[in-house]
Design a protein around this motif. Structure first.
Motif, PDB file in Angstrom:
ATOM      1  N   SER A 121      -4.189   6.332  11.784  1.00  0.00           N
ATOM      2  CA  SER A 121      -3.975   4.895  11.625  1.00  0.00           C
ATOM      3  C   SER A 121      -5.240   4.267  11.037  1.00  0.00           C
ATOM      4  O   SER A 121      -6.344   4.497  11.528  1.00  0.00           O
ATOM      5  N   VAL A 122      -5.046   3.483   9.966  1.00  0.00           N
ATOM      6  CA  VAL A 122      -6.163   2.874   9.248  1.00  0.00           C
ATOM      7  C   VAL A 122      -5.856   1.390   9.042  1.00  0.00           C
ATOM      8  O   VAL A 122      -4.734   1.037   8.661  1.00  0.00           O
ATOM      9  N   GLN A 123      -6.844   0.548   9.298  1.00  0.00           N
ATOM     10  CA  GLN A 123      -6.686  -0.893   9.112  1.00  0.00           C
ATOM     11  C   GLN A 123      -7.485  -1.324   7.884  1.00  0.00           C
ATOM     12  O   GLN A 123      -8.712  -1.169   7.850  1.00  0.00           O
ATOM     13  N   LEU A 124      -6.762  -1.864   6.895  1.00  0.00           N
ATOM     14  CA  LEU A 124      -7.376  -2.392   5.680  1.00  0.00           C
ATOM     15  C   LEU A 124      -7.526  -3.897   5.870  1.00  0.00           C
ATOM     16  O   LEU A 124      -6.540  -4.581   6.159  1.00  0.00           O
ATOM     17  N   HIS A 125      -8.734  -4.406   5.718  1.00  0.00           N
ATOM     18  CA  HIS A 125      -9.003  -5.825   5.954  1.00  0.00           C
ATOM     19  C   HIS A 125      -9.204  -6.539   4.616  1.00  0.00           C
ATOM     20  O   HIS A 125     -10.138  -6.224   3.874  1.00  0.00           O
ATOM     21  N   PHE A 126      -8.310  -7.499   4.337  1.00  0.00           N
ATOM     22  CA  PHE A 126      -8.339  -8.245   3.090  1.00  0.00           C
ATOM     23  C   PHE A 126      -8.759  -9.689   3.350  1.00  0.00           C
ATOM     24  O   PHE A 126      -8.433 -10.261   4.394  1.00  0.00           O
ATOM     25  N   ALA A 127      -9.452 -10.290   2.386  1.00  0.00           N
ATOM     26  CA  ALA A 127      -9.954 -11.657   2.521  1.00  0.00           C
ATOM     27  C   ALA A 127      -8.815 -12.658   2.713  1.00  0.00           C
ATOM     28  O   ALA A 127      -8.916 -13.558   3.550  1.00  0.00           O
TER      29      ALA A 127
ATOM     30  N   PHE B 148      -7.499   8.191   0.569  1.00  0.00           N
ATOM     31  CA  PHE B 148      -7.038   7.706  -0.732  1.00  0.00           C
ATOM     32  C   PHE B 148      -5.729   6.944  -0.558  1.00  0.00           C
ATOM     33  O   PHE B 148      -4.929   7.250   0.327  1.00  0.00           O
ATOM     34  N   PHE B 149      -5.478   5.976  -1.450  1.00  0.00           N
ATOM     35  CA  PHE B 149      -4.259   5.178  -1.432  1.00  0.00           C
ATOM     36  C   PHE B 149      -4.248   4.278  -2.658  1.00  0.00           C
ATOM     37  O   PHE B 149      -5.227   4.209  -3.407  1.00  0.00           O
ATOM     38  N   VAL B 150      -3.148   3.550  -2.845  1.00  0.00           N
ATOM     39  CA  VAL B 150      -3.017   2.593  -3.941  1.00  0.00           C
ATOM     40  C   VAL B 150      -2.571   1.264  -3.348  1.00  0.00           C
ATOM     41  O   VAL B 150      -1.647   1.219  -2.539  1.00  0.00           O
ATOM     42  N   VAL B 151      -3.240   0.185  -3.758  1.00  0.00           N
ATOM     43  CA  VAL B 151      -2.821  -1.166  -3.381  1.00  0.00           C
ATOM     44  C   VAL B 151      -2.225  -1.812  -4.629  1.00  0.00           C
ATOM     45  O   VAL B 151      -2.924  -2.006  -5.627  1.00  0.00           O
ATOM     46  N   SER B 152      -0.923  -2.115  -4.586  1.00  0.00           N
ATOM     47  CA  SER B 152      -0.255  -2.835  -5.676  1.00  0.00           C
ATOM     48  C   SER B 152      -0.149  -4.293  -5.273  1.00  0.00           C
ATOM     49  O   SER B 152       0.118  -4.606  -4.110  1.00  0.00           O
ATOM     50  N   ASN B 153      -0.344  -5.178  -6.237  1.00  0.00           N
ATOM     51  CA  ASN B 153      -0.350  -6.610  -5.954  1.00  0.00           C
ATOM     52  C   ASN B 153       0.546  -7.326  -6.956  1.00  0.00           C
ATOM     53  O   ASN B 153       0.292  -7.288  -8.152  1.00  0.00           O
ATOM     54  N   SER B 154       1.592  -7.976  -6.457  1.00  0.00           N
ATOM     55  CA  SER B 154       2.472  -8.731  -7.344  1.00  0.00           C
ATOM     56  C   SER B 154       2.239 -10.236  -7.202  1.00  0.00           C
ATOM     57  O   SER B 154       3.069 -11.036  -7.599  1.00  0.00           O
ATOM     58  N   GLY B 155       1.067 -10.602  -6.655  1.00  0.00           N
ATOM     59  CA  GLY B 155       0.725 -12.013  -6.497  1.00  0.00           C
ATOM     60  C   GLY B 155      -0.673 -12.287  -7.002  1.00  0.00           C
ATOM     61  O   GLY B 155      -1.163 -11.633  -7.912  1.00  0.00           O
ATOM     62  N   GLY B 156      -1.327 -13.264  -6.362  1.00  0.00           N
ATOM     63  CA  GLY B 156      -2.683 -13.652  -6.742  1.00  0.00           C
ATOM     64  C   GLY B 156      -3.726 -12.670  -6.247  1.00  0.00           C
ATOM     65  O   GLY B 156      -3.442 -11.786  -5.445  1.00  0.00           O
TER      66      GLY B 156
ATOM     67  N   VAL C 118       0.856  -1.186   0.000  1.00  0.00           N
ATOM     68  CA  VAL C 118       0.000   0.000   0.000  1.00  0.00           C
ATOM     69  C   VAL C 118       0.894   1.238   0.000  1.00  0.00           C
ATOM     70  O   VAL C 118       1.778   1.370   0.843  1.00  0.00           O
ATOM     71  N   THR C 119       0.643   2.131  -0.952  1.00  0.00           N
ATOM     72  CA  THR C 119       1.441   3.350  -1.085  1.00  0.00           C
ATOM     73  C   THR C 119       0.535   4.556  -1.315  1.00  0.00           C
ATOM     74  O   THR C 119      -0.644   4.410  -1.623  1.00  0.00           O
ATOM     75  N   GLY C 120       1.121   5.726  -1.198  1.00  0.00           N
ATOM     76  CA  GLY C 120       0.437   6.968  -1.552  1.00  0.00           C
ATOM     77  C   GLY C 120      -0.761   7.316  -0.687  1.00  0.00           C
ATOM     78  O   GLY C 120      -1.603   8.103  -1.102  1.00  0.00           O
TER      79      GLY C 120
END
Length: 152
Positions: free
Chosen positions: A124-130, A52-60, A35-37
């Motif tokens: 502080s922000v918590q992003l919850h991913f599956a 606002f933010f960007v989530v980059s994913n280099s996997g599945g 997570v950046t920006g």
């Protein structure tokens, strides 16, 4: 002696082994998120704020299912399509791709604020991913007119 059935069996087995190796695609691999920006424009009032933010994913693939923060009683996910804002239940993070939260597009809405965040503060922000679980980020509060492209 006829070697044809043996050759066919060896070729079939080799094909199956190679097929099991895959094409190198990460579609079936675990997500690798970064997570950046991240930023929050200083809100004009203490009622609502955006993030606002960007989530980059280099996997599945993965899915952003919810967001929480001590700053707000509720943090909701929103998209903007044709100028119309809609609340969303989740957002897919594509494999080997990115998910953008930006002005005029996808964004967070912080509601029922505990206080009005001021420029220079970090939230502080918590992003919850599956699949990836919870990722905690620090979201700096920027000027109300901040744009990432210029840094001002």
């Amino acid at each position: 002696m006829n070697h044809r059935p043996v050759q066919l069996a060896v070729l079939t087995a080799a094909g199956l082994v190679l097929a099991g190796c895959g094409t190198g695609s990460s579609a079936s691999s675990e997500p690798e998120l970064k997570v950046t920006g991240a930023y929050m424009p200083a809100p004009p009032t203490g009622d609502l704020a955006a993030g606002f933010f960007v989530v980059s994913n280099s996997g599945g693939a993965d899915t952003l299912t919810s967001v929480t923060s001590r700053l707000a009683g509720d943090v909701t996910l929103h998209s903007t399509k044709d100028g119309v804002m809609e609340e969303e239940k989740s957002f897919t993070v594509p494999p080997d791709g990115r998910l953008d939260f930006e002005t005029g597009g996808n964004h967070l809405m912080f509601e029922k604020l505990t206080h009005k965040p001021e420029q220079g503060e970090k939230v502080s922000v918590q992003l919850h991913f599956a699949k990836s679980g919870t990722v905690t980020i620090e979201m700096p509060v920027k000027s109300p007119t901040y744009t990432p492209e210029t840094g001002h």
